[in-house]
Motif scaffolding. Structure first.
Motif, short mmCIF file in Angstrom:
data_model
loop_
_atom_site.label_atom_id
_atom_site.label_comp_id
_atom_site.label_asym_id
_atom_site.label_seq_id
_atom_site.Cartn_x
_atom_site.Cartn_y
_atom_site.Cartn_z
N SER A 63 55.72 -65.31 -9.40
CA SER A 63 56.43 -64.09 -9.79
C SER A 63 57.65 -64.45 -10.62
O SER A 63 58.06 -65.59 -10.71
CB SER A 63 56.84 -63.28 -8.56
N THR A 64 58.21 -63.44 -11.22
CA THR A 64 59.33 -63.65 -12.13
C THR A 64 60.47 -62.74 -11.69
O THR A 64 60.24 -61.60 -11.33
CB THR A 64 58.91 -63.25 -13.56
N ILE A 71 58.88 -68.31 -10.75
CA ILE A 71 58.51 -69.24 -9.71
C ILE A 71 57.00 -69.21 -9.58
O ILE A 71 56.39 -68.15 -9.59
CB ILE A 71 59.17 -68.96 -8.35
N LEU A 73 53.77 -70.41 -7.34
CA LEU A 73 53.48 -70.85 -5.98
C LEU A 73 52.37 -71.89 -5.98
O LEU A 73 52.46 -72.91 -5.34
CB LEU A 73 53.07 -69.66 -5.13
N GLY A 188 61.18 -74.80 -8.23
CA GLY A 188 62.52 -74.24 -8.35
C GLY A 188 63.45 -75.23 -9.00
O GLY A 188 64.61 -75.36 -8.60
N GLU B 143 59.97 -67.42 -1.95
CA GLU B 143 60.47 -66.79 -3.16
C GLU B 143 61.99 -66.69 -3.14
O GLU B 143 62.66 -67.04 -4.12
CB GLU B 143 59.85 -65.40 -3.27
N ALA B 146 63.67 -69.95 -3.77
CA ALA B 146 63.54 -70.49 -5.11
C ALA B 146 64.37 -69.69 -6.12
O ALA B 146 64.92 -70.26 -7.06
CB ALA B 146 62.08 -70.48 -5.54
N LEU B 147 64.47 -68.41 -5.91
CA LEU B 147 65.01 -67.54 -6.95
C LEU B 147 66.45 -67.08 -6.70
O LEU B 147 67.11 -66.61 -7.62
CB LEU B 147 64.10 -66.32 -7.09
#
Lengths: 231, 231
Positions: A63-64, A71, A73, A188, B143, B146-147
């Motif tokens: 996903s963004t 990122i 997976l 990441g 997620e 990472a983000l």
DNA sequence: CTGAGACTGTCAACCGGTTTACAGTTGGCG
DNA sequence: CGCCAACTGTAAACCGGTTGACAGTCTCAG
């Protein structure tokens, strides 16, 4: 056509608990969806539920965020399945899917898949097992990210991909078609950070890499090195 | 005694797809296991499989690496279940479980649980749903890690815990009994780092904290702040 | 009530990894 | 076959968050 769909469904580990007769029942209900590299297949947040099986090509799951930072997976190969929301209808997708290469998807509508399971309950244990293993993988990633430094994380993820790539692989070398940037997005990290790590691993002879390609000549050696690095 | 076990089993969301008659069948096969704060309940790597339901007290799920650095995944309250390896017999546990307070566990042997499901197949869809949601949570954590930056991660995890704590909670305040160090272990941070983040959140009035306690007075306000912080 | 142990606040030094910037490669496509 | 876009290598500046160290505070068991 239906025969082709059937072959794809047969190749999917999630569905291998179902008898062939069952797969024949759903095959006509499935939709074949060809895709081109970098095409967006599903977006994060969509609520529609379908079970997707990769028929050909590779698919990136990720996903963004709003700033465009991505990122990733994992990378799925033919035979892999995704769209876990089929088991929780109504839940939004946590991750999106993007075509990594040209290829094709076979999509079984969620309702039809669930109805099929209900008709062949003997397939449930295998289904639970598959889902539980996926949870296991996700938790392993959380653990790696929290407990390991960059070389450890990158190395472990390469091994993980090697295993996804071919669960019954022998001890031979594995090659990935991934750019530095893809790896960075998986971990990441940044392109440059990955570069440093790969260089270090290469100097120990644990990996080799060139333009858009990474090779692990001996996965077991890499594993041994990583295990030793943190006890 | 069996009545008590039955009550605990009934309180477990994973088992709520089973009719009461089914729970009465397994209750005699379950084992009650009292525990004291900080007692190790299961260790990472064990292969024995049982479904554990928290009957009373809190349980930390996590693991420790060789250097003693700990990572905590979540904190379970009464009614929560763990031991996902019941669905993949033979797989080692990825995470360990430690008592966070005094309390008690109800353990159903994996075989008995699986046999029960086979006898009441109508419970499978609910079971798949529960497992799938847990996967969803795990992926969300990956997620977030990472983000998002530290304030984002800590805030999101607090909201996550608030939701686990009481899924049907109203908009009221929530309090956690967690030390700075526990939070640090959840996030892969240090005690000091957490301190800085909490102080920043407190200055915005989004949380309040004192010795061994953190309160989110208005979870929705915190959520709004976090959503705004990264679009 | 009181003491010991667990938890907390704070600060300077440090460092891994990002950021920014730019030049060099590669390979596919026209 | 040659060009362009995507990918790669490298290095200095920077910074968020850790490390390490120490004094202060709270809690609960006795």
């Amino acid at each position: 056509m239906v025969d082709h769909v059937l072959d794809v469904l047969k190749s999917c580990s999630l569905l291998s608990g179902l008898p062939e007769a069952a797969l024949r029942e759903v095959a006509p209900l499935a939709r074949v969806r060809p895709f081109q590299a970098n095409e967006v297949l599903y977006q994060r947040g969509e609520v529609q539920s379908a079970l997707s099986v990769v028929g050909a090509g590779n698919v990136r799951i990720g996903s963004t965020n709003a700033e465009g930072r991505e990122i990733m997976l994992t990378l799925f190969e033919p035979g892999a399945w995704f769209g876990d929301t089929v088991f929780s209808p109504g839940m939004p997708r946590v991750f999106g899917a993007t075509a990594h290469t040209d290829g094709e998807l076979v999509e079984v509508p969620g309702q039809d898949y669930r109805a099929l399971l209900a008709r062949y309950p003997e397939a449930y244990p295998r289904t639970l097992d598959m889902l539980s293993r996926r949870l296991w993988s996700a938790i392993s990633i959380i653990e790696d990210n929290a407990l390991r430094d960059m070389p450890g994380r990158v190395g472990r993820r390469l091994l993980f991909l090697a295993h996804m790539h071919d669960p019954q692989r022998g001890p031979g070398p594995v090659t990935f078609k991934l750019t530095r940037e893809h790896i960075a997005n998986m971990m990441g990290m940044t392109r440059q950070g990955v570069h440093g790590v790969l260089k270090a691993l290469e100097q120990r002879g644990l990996i080799r890499f060139s333009y858009g390609r990474i090779t692990v000549p001996d996965p077991d050696a890499l594993k041994a090195y990583l295990d030793e690095r943190t006890g």
